[in-house]
Design a protein around this motif. Structure first.
Motif, short mmCIF file in Angstrom:
data_model
loop_
_atom_site.label_atom_id
_atom_site.label_comp_id
_atom_site.label_asym_id
_atom_site.label_seq_id
_atom_site.Cartn_x
_atom_site.Cartn_y
_atom_site.Cartn_z
N LEU C 84 41.62 76.33 57.04
CA LEU C 84 40.72 77.29 56.41
C LEU C 84 39.46 76.62 55.88
N LEU C 88 35.59 77.93 56.46
CA LEU C 88 34.70 78.52 55.46
C LEU C 88 33.43 77.70 55.33
N ASP C 106 40.33 85.73 64.15
CA ASP C 106 40.08 85.78 62.71
C ASP C 106 41.36 85.50 61.93
N ASP C 107 42.43 86.14 62.34
CA ASP C 107 43.70 85.92 61.65
C ASP C 107 44.13 84.46 61.71
N LEU C 110 42.06 82.39 59.48
CA LEU C 110 42.21 82.62 58.05
C LEU C 110 43.62 82.23 57.60
N HIS C 111 44.33 83.13 56.99
CA HIS C 111 45.64 82.73 56.45
C HIS C 111 46.71 82.56 57.54
N HIS C 117 49.27 77.44 53.54
CA HIS C 117 49.56 77.75 52.14
C HIS C 117 50.90 77.16 51.73
N VAL C 153 44.09 71.09 48.51
CA VAL C 153 43.58 72.46 48.49
C VAL C 153 43.00 72.70 49.87
N MET C 155 40.45 73.67 51.33
CA MET C 155 39.05 73.96 51.08
C MET C 155 38.30 72.63 51.03
N ASN C 156 37.04 72.62 51.46
CA ASN C 156 36.20 71.44 51.25
C ASN C 156 35.65 71.49 49.84
N ASP C 157 36.37 70.97 48.87
CA ASP C 157 35.95 71.11 47.48
C ASP C 157 35.60 69.74 46.93
N ARG C 158 34.33 69.39 47.15
CA ARG C 158 33.86 68.04 46.82
C ARG C 158 34.18 67.61 45.40
N ALA C 159 34.00 68.54 44.45
CA ALA C 159 34.13 68.17 43.04
C ALA C 159 35.56 67.81 42.65
N LEU C 160 36.52 68.11 43.54
CA LEU C 160 37.91 67.79 43.22
C LEU C 160 38.36 66.45 43.80
N PHE C 180 41.99 65.70 44.80
CA PHE C 180 42.51 66.62 45.80
C PHE C 180 41.99 66.21 47.18
N HIS D 117 48.59 83.62 47.67
CA HIS D 117 47.84 82.55 48.33
C HIS D 117 46.41 83.00 48.60
N ALA D 128 34.65 76.41 44.18
CA ALA D 128 34.04 75.36 44.99
C ALA D 128 32.56 75.63 45.20
N ILE D 165 36.31 66.95 36.43
CA ILE D 165 36.09 66.90 37.88
C ILE D 165 34.70 66.35 38.19
N GLY D 166 34.44 66.17 39.46
CA GLY D 166 33.10 65.74 39.89
C GLY D 166 32.84 64.27 39.64
N GLU D 172 29.52 62.96 44.63
CA GLU D 172 30.79 63.67 44.53
C GLU D 172 30.76 64.80 43.51
N GLY D 173 29.66 65.45 43.38
CA GLY D 173 29.62 66.58 42.47
C GLY D 173 29.19 66.19 41.08
N ARG D 235 41.18 90.48 52.50
CA ARG D 235 41.29 91.65 53.36
C ARG D 235 42.72 92.16 53.48
#
Lengths: 443, 443, 443, 443
Positions: C84, C88, C106-107, C110-111, C117, C153, C155-160, C180, D117, D128, D165-166, D172-173, D235
């Motif tokens: 995912l 995103l 799409d399905d 996505l999840h 998960h 996670v 997700m591409n969550d840089r701050a984590l 993370f 989830h 994020a 974080i960050g 890195e944020g 959705r």
């Protein structure tokens, strides 16, 4: 110990220029330099590459100065201030040892005249102003993640090396990563040692790079309007400290930047103050010649306008044996072969000294258990190199144990003119300078 | 300014007990107390509840001492050391003002004789040892999350209040939340001000609670074997500092804990040193009487073995007007009605003073613009309370402006014996003491 | 789209083994493998070294499977699940493109059926248990600074990436540095893809190294008694997902570890499920052959007990031109010379394929603007190498555009037996394996 | 268990609106509401103030629905989704118990159909994007220290509550303090439960307040252009889930916000879906009436356009005894006096129910060991209050054990019209609403 006022009087320091800190320590006002040209011959003491076996560079410097005193030469020694941090840790202070020490050693090793505290306060004031600036809207646009200026503490405090500050909610500053360095590593300390007065100090403080904006441009201390307050905090720290050696030779002990991150030598003002009052001035630069002495020549001498007349290279048989492959536990046992193998290190340092066109004397700092056979190995090799190697016993015999060394050194120094050939030109780009140092000193 | 050696000589301090810091500052060795019983009468200066309009407690203390000097009484003043942090911030230093200051004011406000640096170093050494202990296996089983001992810096450095240290991987200490307080708030400073010598200092340092184990038991500084090193760092800081007032009255300026978190008064040794050499000793305690003076009586006097002969309560018309409901911007305009309403605050403080069975004189610290009508309101009320209220002008006229006050105070002090009635017994449980203070002082 | 129940029926999946997720997605119970030996021939699709110009490996795999379907071969494709996080972000999903996609795209992007998960939940449960263990007295003696197990996670969550947790006082866990990673990089995902059932899954989960004690010994997940709960969370995620291609070919899309940190291929159970039901099974491994396919042979095939009968190497003229030195912006312009220079990359991959003793077909994934001249360059070089190079148009023409490729591939696959020669032995030490891979694949 | 398709068929759900997740779970498309007006009578189950002794509100709701089914009423139950976090912790899941459960209980308690989830993914995507925005120059001027939007994880992960974080340098944020909450506490979950379709969902998501600028103005999710992506992730989560009870009664289990921080009831769409297909719909709101049911009336009913015809208040003798002062360990022993004293709690809840002008039935959820004497105490008091109290045994006897309760409830519900009187008007200011709730519900 003689009262410091008497030591100062013998040296010819005007009593009104003396600011006593107790009976045995004093600061000398910078105006004591006014109208007094440099009169002394400067002698630089450096060393071969250090080992855990020790070289005793400071002890030799003090001993040599005391030896020169015995010869009737009006002598002073100029040395770095020790740092409280390592002193409270494992190391033995930085005031020499045995019969060749700077005294009162405890005072010098502890707070002394407060110079390092003043450096810490000025350094940390700048840091606090940086964070205050970030907190109050950050008009300079400093990127809080690219602040270079850390804080300092005069202590080996591991847990402060990497920290996150500004926590506790939005009233408590801007969160960011930073840390503390040891006070002697402060750029403020390096600046203090190069500045030739309060005006120069302010100029240099103002040019400190605090960090960067997101566009990559630098923010300097002057942008934060804090230089005046920093200079006030450093007002007294700028003045050289005067103490004495165990035999009463005047000692200017002032400024203590680390040699691995800065020039690593005492302040220019201390050296100049010594040269203005004595006929012979012994100073030191290390850890080894290629690191500290290179900077001494290429940076200190050129800013200070002085030059040594002779360079003394301190070596111990124990260190030579380690360079020759002997483990630390066995350096006490005679091993002329290992000494011989270790001379490669000494030889490279002599080669480096000659690149500065300096005349050189080797001081063999004597330890109990050193044998004549081993000493002969060094002496013979010195003959081959065309220099003299002299045994010195500063620790056990003080100035008397350094009389022979002092005679050789003074014979060289008094007939040499102050001169050295720089390794590089200041106008060269930084990359070229680094390349020159790397290839000439280490190549 | 007179040389500090002359000031000390007039006071009767043996020159061999004097350790000069420059020409105008000195430390006095603790042995100067040997064989010299307390001879002086102690006068405590406190104040009504402070407002932004200011009371000038320190200026009044200095002025009163100078006034006593003009009467021919051999006088000294004993005061707190100002803190560098607030000085670099917005406040105006802590050395009095105008014609009633401690001098050299800049030196005293800056590094002075290094006492606060020494307190910081000792405090932070303990902190470093705590983290080192955690890093090296934590044999004492201290819960790293329940360490109470923070670090200090002599600066208002907001971003250091809440921090996370020990980051950077497992070689760099144990991560934990902590922070820095201002140096004057250090428990080491409070201890320094209560200790009556190096032995007592070590005992007190050893009992510092560092934090807790998971079982709730406390770990103390003595458990960490660091007390000796802390005491070495505090060796000189333990000695009272001697300076002078603008009119040359000897001033012992020593120790500066904050009144909101500690006792807030100068060191016991400074008060004792003054009492051993002078016939009248002026000291101060604040912010207001119920906070600082309560601690002065119940803690300082009992540890120090001394007691005031008179308490001076400083008030200004401006502050009284604020207590009477006038906003700060309008306190300059005459308003006898507001002064009258504000006297409720003064009356409570007088009531509190009487709980200690102290005799009391009110000093009206005069500001330009104060009117006779307003002064009369205070005088009349003082009459009702059975005490005297005297106008003093320490800022504008120095000792001369405090001559009348000095006369009244000395008249009271010289015929009173040193005595006060404690508010509580030391043997009572802490909750009872707090209840007593809350209900008696604030009730 | 055909109902997934119909797709499964054609494939011969017992309806009672099908667990539908909506009309077009289903999971297949592991017991569907019982009594069904592997019957299909496995075809591995890999690629030359990827460039920003793209190779379309997944699109080719889907297209080839559709082409085989057009030939009347009962075919399935086995692919990785997209993540995912990158979806995103900027990338276009991982379901192929144009006329050769996995649907419902799409399905799937996505999840899907919640596998990632579930992996995240199991991964983070272990992390929470680790911190809970540290908080509650840490009986295993884990060094909180040497915990290897981070959180994930999807997700591409840089701050984590770099964080400090356990703050907020001693009731809120033990402060420590961690971070993370993206869920697809979880070791749990890698394990899920290698496990051949719930028992094997638990064994593998239990052997996860969480971190180290101060003595350097490892703490494993099994020590924390959490493996059972993790397995419960992964119960459904262990079952292969069944969807279809745009032309209705059954597609097992299951498991998605990253190739740079793990084996980077779909789950072993998905491949085995496909081989148990179809005569031809197309699967893929990348990024390029030496990275993903090496692991596919040396790890997946050996754990899974299968082997490809043919390896397809996907290349595009655009990528060959980039390898030949053409910048990205100009790869659309004809340049046979650059194609020729870029063939060095393809040649090394062919050499690598032969080290596994695999037969190889090159698929030229056609883009608009590709010229006959350029294609001829590739074909001629393939001739020299003794292999066939076939143009395929999976994006624009679907299975029909891959008919020629399918014919060549099937001609090879159906007459080869499943076999490959491993690059190294499992019993060799890790250093030797790394050396072998480095020198054979990259040398 | 019956196949979910059969359950749906009995309920009258069009098969094309059913999206199966395995054999026993399904989602129902929102379009199943089109053209189907609400036909059912809504019965609200709430409870007295909860104690550790337990009330069994969900078990009673399921039992009551099964009892209604036994009476021949076409019934459905609408309930909250349980949260994974507490399930993995100590609590026993949220699916009822014994003979009155929602099944398949394990599936429902674990990942179910992935709704939580999806909520987590949408929530964390927004987080994020917030940090990405801060990292990339922060054009919206959000104060990084005043970001309200935290992250969520479907787990009780103590160490994530307060984090920084960050970290890791300027790539890195932006370093900041934040933390993770449990997923069920996400504002996204609350929004999901109130939204009546994808359009309304987007509107509500867009109005989420992320944090504040330094000028105090709010930044909303819509400002970050992320609402579309969040809605895509939600959705499927927006569609109600259909399962069944142990006796095959259709159960809509959908949405699970926490009652302490949100409205704490299942989604509005689930209730509406149930009302569109069944004649009787049982739903629940808690913890106790004044907390969850107040919100159900004043928020859910008004957004959803429905109203209960009867409110059931669940009580246990054990809980009443605890309210009567009996410690938990002794609630098993008969004590009619304690029951009597505990009725004060029940009485206040009945009073509160009447403020909404709802008719009320008390359900005594029977535990082994309950005595007739104790039950009589409750019945007698109910008589006094003018309501009926009925013993129910949902855990041990399922629907049959709730037949009497069902008869009473249905007798009330079928002759009441859907109506309630709101406690406050939506147009009132927030302070007034809070005051009303505090004084009416708790006064």
């Amino acid at each position: 110990m003689r009262p410091i006022a008497d030591v100062a009087k013998d040296l010819g320091v005007d009593p009104t220029h003396l600011e006593p800190y107790g009976l045995y320590k004093a600061k000398v006002a910078l105006k004591a330099l006014n109208g007094r040209p440099s009169q002394g011959r400067l002698i630089l003491v450096s060393a071969i590459t250090p080992t855990p076996a020790g070289e005793g560079k400071t002890t030799c410097s003090v001993g040599l100065a005391q030896g020169l005193g015995l010869l009737g030469v009006k002598t002073a020694v100029a040395l770095r201030e020790p740092s409280l941090g390592p002193y409270l840790g494992m190391k033995g202070g930085g005031t020499g040892g045995g019969c060749s020490q700077v005294v009162p050693a405890d005072d010098v090793n502890l707070h002394f005249t407060g110079d390092i505290h003043a450096v810490s306060a000025a350094h940390n004031l700048l840091a606090a102003v940086v964070d205050n600036h970030l907190h109050h809207g950050n008009p300079l646009g400093l990127d809080s993640r690219r602040v270079l200026w850390r804080r300092v503490v005069d202590m080996n405090d591991r847990a402060l090396r990497d920290i996150v500050i500004g926590l506790g909610g939005h009233r408590e500053g801007v969160p960011r990563e930073t840390g503390f360095d040891i006070a002697a590593a402060s750029e403020v300390m390096a600046i203090l040692c190069l500045a030739d007065g309060i005006h120069d100090l302010k100029q240099r403080l103002g040019r400190i790079v605090i960090g960067f904006r997101s566009d990559g441009s630098a923010v300097e201390a002057a942008d934060l309007k804090v230089v005046g307050a920093m200079a006030v905090l450093l007002r007294d720290a700028l003045k050289p400290n005067l103490v004495q050696t165990t035999e009463g030779v005047p000692a200017f002990v002032h400024g203590g930047p680390f040699a691995n991150i800065a020039h690593g030598t005492n302040s220019i003002t201390a050296t100049r103050m010594a040269l203005a009052h004595a006929d012979a001035v012994v100073t030191e630069a290390g850890f080894a010649f290629e690191l500290g002495a290179e900077k001494f020549f290429d940076i200190n001498c050129r800013y200070g306008g002085f030059a040594p007349c002779c360079t003394v290279l301190v070596a111990t048989l124990r260190a030579l044996k380690m360079h020759g492959g002997v483990p630390l536990a066995q350096v006490g046992a005679p091993d002329p072969g290992a000494v011989s193998r270790g001379l490669a290190n000494l030889e490279k340092h002599v080669e480096n000294i000659r690149k500065f066109e300096q005349r050189c004397v080797v001081a063999i700092n004597h330890f109990p258990g050193d044998t004549e056979d081993e000493i002969a190995v060094v002496r013979d090799h010195a003959d081959v190199l065309g220099i003299e190697a002299v045994v010195a016993k500063p620790f056990s015999e003080g100035g008397e144990g350094c009389r022979a060394l002092a005679e050789k050194v003074w014979a060289v120094a008094r007939r040499s003119r102050p001169y050295f050939k720089p390794l590089y030109e200041w106008s060269e780009p930084i990359e070229k300078k680094i390349f020159t140092i790397a290839s000439e000193m280490y190549g």
